[in-house]
Design a protein around this motif. Structure first.
Motif, PDB file in Angstrom:
ATOM      1  N   GLY A 159       0.858  -1.164   0.000  1.00 15.18           N
ATOM      2  CA  GLY A 159       0.000   0.000   0.000  1.00 15.18           C
ATOM      3  C   GLY A 159       0.901   1.223   0.000  1.00 15.18           C
ATOM      4  O   GLY A 159       2.089   1.120   0.352  1.00 15.18           O
ATOM      5  N   PHE A 160       0.364   2.351  -0.426  1.00 17.01           N
ATOM      6  CA  PHE A 160       1.152   3.583  -0.373  1.00 17.01           C
ATOM      7  C   PHE A 160       0.238   4.718   0.079  1.00 17.01           C
ATOM      8  O   PHE A 160      -0.731   5.043  -0.605  1.00 17.01           O
ATOM      9  N   VAL A 161       0.533   5.258   1.241  1.00 15.00           N
ATOM     10  CA  VAL A 161      -0.264   6.368   1.768  1.00 15.00           C
ATOM     11  C   VAL A 161       0.506   7.664   1.538  1.00 15.00           C
ATOM     12  O   VAL A 161       1.595   7.857   2.085  1.00 15.00           O
ATOM     13  N   HIS A 162      -0.050   8.511   0.688  1.00 14.37           N
ATOM     14  CA  HIS A 162       0.605   9.769   0.344  1.00 14.37           C
ATOM     15  C   HIS A 162       0.318  10.845   1.392  1.00 14.37           C
ATOM     16  O   HIS A 162      -0.713  10.802   2.062  1.00 14.37           O
ATOM     17  N   GLN A 163       1.223  11.789   1.473  1.00 17.23           N
ATOM     18  CA  GLN A 163       0.991  12.906   2.385  1.00 17.23           C
ATOM     19  C   GLN A 163      -0.299  13.630   2.021  1.00 17.23           C
ATOM     20  O   GLN A 163      -1.135  13.911   2.866  1.00 17.23           O
ATOM     21  N   ASN A 164      -0.445  13.908   0.738  1.00 16.77           N
ATOM     22  CA  ASN A 164      -1.643  14.593   0.285  1.00 16.77           C
ATOM     23  C   ASN A 164      -2.641  13.563  -0.235  1.00 16.77           C
ATOM     24  O   ASN A 164      -2.387  12.902  -1.230  1.00 16.77           O
ATOM     25  N   GLN A 170      -8.057   7.265   2.521  1.00 19.60           N
ATOM     26  CA  GLN A 170      -6.893   6.787   1.788  1.00 19.60           C
ATOM     27  C   GLN A 170      -6.299   5.540   2.457  1.00 19.60           C
ATOM     28  O   GLN A 170      -5.873   4.586   1.787  1.00 19.60           O
ATOM     29  N   ILE A 171      -6.292   5.555   3.772  1.00 19.23           N
ATOM     30  CA  ILE A 171      -5.770   4.394   4.506  1.00 19.23           C
ATOM     31  C   ILE A 171      -6.657   3.171   4.270  1.00 19.23           C
ATOM     32  O   ILE A 171      -6.170   2.077   3.988  1.00 19.23           O
ATOM     33  N   ALA A 172      -7.975   3.374   4.324  1.00 23.68           N
ATOM     34  CA  ALA A 172      -8.896   2.259   4.072  1.00 23.68           C
ATOM     35  C   ALA A 172      -8.686   1.704   2.666  1.00 23.68           C
ATOM     36  O   ALA A 172      -8.648   0.487   2.456  1.00 23.68           O
ATOM     37  N   ARG A 173      -8.514   2.594   1.709  1.00 25.56           N
ATOM     38  CA  ARG A 173      -8.316   2.166   0.322  1.00 25.56           C
ATOM     39  C   ARG A 173      -7.066   1.301   0.203  1.00 25.56           C
ATOM     40  O   ARG A 173      -7.029   0.351  -0.568  1.00 25.56           O
ATOM     41  N   ASP A 203       4.166   8.301   3.362  1.00 23.64           N
ATOM     42  CA  ASP A 203       4.969   9.503   3.184  1.00 23.64           C
ATOM     43  C   ASP A 203       4.313  10.630   3.966  1.00 23.64           C
ATOM     44  O   ASP A 203       3.291  11.163   3.532  1.00 23.64           O
ATOM     45  N   GLU A 204       4.862  10.972   5.111  1.00 25.57           N
ATOM     46  CA  GLU A 204       4.321  12.042   5.957  1.00 25.57           C
ATOM     47  C   GLU A 204       2.799  11.932   6.112  1.00 25.57           C
ATOM     48  O   GLU A 204       2.078  12.885   5.824  1.00 25.57           O
ATOM     49  N   PRO A 205       2.303  10.801   6.587  1.00 22.29           N
ATOM     50  CA  PRO A 205       0.847  10.608   6.583  1.00 22.29           C
ATOM     51  C   PRO A 205       0.102  11.579   7.487  1.00 22.29           C
ATOM     52  O   PRO A 205      -1.096  11.782   7.298  1.00 22.29           O
ATOM     53  N   THR A 206       0.782  12.157   8.455  1.00 18.15           N
ATOM     54  CA  THR A 206       0.083  13.066   9.364  1.00 18.15           C
ATOM     55  C   THR A 206       0.452  14.517   9.100  1.00 18.15           C
ATOM     56  O   THR A 206       0.008  15.409   9.798  1.00 18.15           O
ATOM     57  N   ILE A 265       7.733   4.273   7.087  1.00 16.72           N
ATOM     58  CA  ILE A 265       7.109   5.582   7.180  1.00 16.72           C
ATOM     59  C   ILE A 265       8.161   6.685   7.160  1.00 16.72           C
ATOM     60  O   ILE A 265       9.112   6.664   7.930  1.00 16.72           O
ATOM     61  N   VAL A 266       7.992   7.610   6.232  1.00 15.77           N
ATOM     62  CA  VAL A 266       8.883   8.758   6.128  1.00 15.77           C
ATOM     63  C   VAL A 266       8.221   9.938   6.814  1.00 15.77           C
ATOM     64  O   VAL A 266       7.044  10.210   6.591  1.00 15.77           O
ATOM     65  N   THR A 267       8.948  10.591   7.688  1.00 11.59           N
ATOM     66  CA  THR A 267       8.385  11.749   8.363  1.00 11.59           C
ATOM     67  C   THR A 267       9.512  12.651   8.846  1.00 11.59           C
ATOM     68  O   THR A 267      10.654  12.215   8.961  1.00 11.59           O
ATOM     69  N   HIS A 268       9.176  13.901   9.087  1.00 24.39           N
ATOM     70  CA  HIS A 268      10.192  14.734   9.729  1.00 24.39           C
ATOM     71  C   HIS A 268       9.816  14.957  11.188  1.00 24.39           C
ATOM     72  O   HIS A 268      10.497  15.647  11.924  1.00 24.39           O
ATOM     73  N   ASP A 269       8.713  14.318  11.610  1.00 23.35           N
ATOM     74  CA  ASP A 269       8.206  14.539  12.952  1.00 23.35           C
ATOM     75  C   ASP A 269       8.674  13.406  13.889  1.00 23.35           C
ATOM     76  O   ASP A 269       8.209  12.276  13.807  1.00 23.35           O
ATOM     77  N   LEU A 270       9.609  13.745  14.765  1.00 24.27           N
ATOM     78  CA  LEU A 270      10.189  12.717  15.634  1.00 24.27           C
ATOM     79  C   LEU A 270       9.157  12.130  16.594  1.00 24.27           C
ATOM     80  O   LEU A 270       9.231  10.964  16.956  1.00 24.27           O
TER      81      LEU A 270
END
Lengths: 245, 261
Positions: B95-100, B164-167, B179-182, B210-215
């Motif tokens: 699956g791929f969850v985009h930031q937008n 998007q997550i359900a999909r 990718d930055e899901p939140t 999961i890629v994020t800049h939020d520690l």
């Protein structure tokens, strides 16, 4: 000094542990916190870390949980299973996966702070360690409820997120979260610091019951009453000696 | 230890990506196991998005290998698979969850259809069954059943993200890239989404990169952390160890720069 224990009885074996912090962004300051620490904890024993603040008691506890990276020496924990296979894991060299495995099955840790996920109710926080071991939700909740009741946390709080709770309430949640599994190794960092007399007594009971079942405990207790009651061994920071009570 | 019996789900060796003379990322090595959540952190331009795009086979690396445990086939190099096989993999096991959410959803078909579409892409044809599964998944991500036939364009950002997550999860993937899901969500919405992601990951035994800049997000979600800077992994390890006892000067700077409310 300690005698050489029966290998099968020994749960934690630390040898020549070193730990320093190098603060790269503060002029490269180097803080040497633990120097050549060696100790052992046997089944059913409680080793109390004793010494003034800032000498590295919590640092040692965190090294035993794999939260701080040991830089020299060995931090071996006994991960033997009930089927009789003896296995040791050296936390100083273990992979993240191995440490997570050890934490899920063998090592519980009560920190001084409760770190919670926003929105998650108390009952789910406390049952989470059992859920991660595959226990069904209802049974996990049931066991969490029993423990919370014993720790006198009012039932009306169980469905709430604890982020606004008092220090004493948060601490009891932390304790329940740690004691629910029945880990063979427990690391306790001031578990009674913000508790009243009644709840402090409950925690002492929990500790003693765990010891009777063979749990090896390493703890920091500033409260001398608690300490005197549960300690079987002391590790004195400063002169780094290990002696029995 | 009983862990050794378990096969990795993904194995990455000496991965490298260049854009001409420009370094994307290099020297990336790791193994991801079933049920593990790997966090990749770093600032803009650190190479974390490049890495995610390579790992999810959206971009071909310049060197190195990425192997995935394909169902019934075992570990296969992603780029030795045919384009068609890769596409099936992406639709079924990943699956791929985009930031937008706009990049991961079709905004002009209903929420229910967005979820059902993925099943149809895998060959499902029974309408009632597809509808039922869509409803179940939308319920799991806490979308009110009354909104199932509404268009995502009329949803709030947090709701869109949950659709998007359900999909993504309806096809029961084994690995989900995020990718930055939140990112871009209000903090209260963020907390709810984090809690949801966490329970889904635990209940389904999902592996996540999961890629994020939020520690703070990584502390709650990731088992392991990889810190990137200038295209290279400068530190990796157990999440709480990297955050509480960072070794590399840059990680120390990152951790100490976080504002605590």
């Amino acid at each position: 000094m300690i005698s050489q224990p029966e290998a099968s009885n020994c749960m934690i074996h630390v040898e020549h542990l070193h730990k320093h912090f190098k603060l790269h962004n503060q002029g490269g300051t180097r803080l040497q916190v633990l120097e050549d620490i060696s100790l052992q904890v046997n089944k059913g024993n409680c080793l109390v870390l004793d010494g003034p603040s800032g000498k590295g008691k919590s640092t040692l506890l965190r090294c035993l949980y794999g939260n701080y990276l040991a830089q020299g020496g060995q931090v071996k924990v006994n991960l033997s299973r009930q089927d009789g296979i003896t296995e040791w894991l050296d936390l100083a060299k273990a992979s993240p996966r191995e440490i997570l495995y050890a934490r899920r099955h063998h090592i519980g840790y009560v920190s001084q702070f409760l770190r919670v996920i926003p929105r998650v109710p108390v009952i789910d926080i406390v049952s989470e360690p059992l859920r991660s071991l595959g226990v069904e939700r209802e049974e996990a909740r049931q066991r969490a409820a029993t423990l919370l009741e014993r720790l006198n946390l009012p039932e009306r709080l169980w469905q709430l997120s604890p982020s606004t709770f008092s220090g004493g309430e948060q601490q009891r949640i932390n304790i329940a979260h740690c004691f629910i599994v029945g880990y063979p190794i427990l690391l306790l960092d001031e578990p009674t610091a913000s508790l009243d007399t009644k709840n402090r007594a409950v925690v002492m009971e929990l500790i003693e019951e765990a010891m009777e079942q063979g749990t090896a405990i390493v703890g920091i207790f500033h409260d001398s009453e608690v300490r005197n009651q549960v300690a079987t061994d002391y590790f004195r920071f400063g002169n780094n000696t290990h002696d029995r009570t | 230890m009983s862990l050794s019996a378990i096969q990795p789900l993904m194995q990455v060796e000496a991965l490298e990506k260049w854009y001409g003379q420009q370094l994307g990322c290099r020297n990336v090595n790791f193994e991801l196991y079933p049920g593990e959540v790997l966090g990749i952190v770093g600032e803009s331009g650190s190479g974390k998005s490049t890495l995610l795009n390579c790992l999810s086979a959206q971009m071909e690396p310049s060197a190195g290998s990425i192997r995935f445990d394909v169902r019934e086939q075992g570990l296969r190099d992603l780029f030795s698979l045919s384009e068609a096989q890769r596409r099936v993999l992406m639709r079924s096991e990943w699956g791929f969850v985009h930031q937008n959410p706009r990049n991961g959803l079709r905004m002009r078909v209903s929420a229910g259809a967005n979820v059902g579409e993925r099943l149809m892409g895998l060959g499902a044809r029974n309408y009632a069954d597809i509808r039922q599964q869509s409803l179940t998944w939308l319920e799991k991500v806490e979308i009110d059943a009354a909104r199932v036939d509404d268009l995502p364009i009329h949803f709030s950002g947090g709701m869109q993200q949950r659709v998007q997550i359900a999909r993504n999860l309806v096809s029961q993937p084994r690995l989900v890239f995020m990718d930055e899901p939140t990112g871009g969500l209000d903090v209260s919405v963020q907390a709810r989404l984090l809690d949801l992601l966490r329970s889904l990951v635990t209940d389904l035994g999902l592996s996540v990169i999961i890629v994020t800049h939020d520690l703070a997000v990584t502390r709650l979600l990731a088992h392991r952390l990889m810190v990137m800077r200038g295209g290279e992994v400068i530190e990796q390890g157990l999440t709480d160890q990297v955050l509480d006892d960072p070794q590399h000067p840059y990680t120390q700077l990152l951790v100490s720069s976080v504002l605590q409310p």
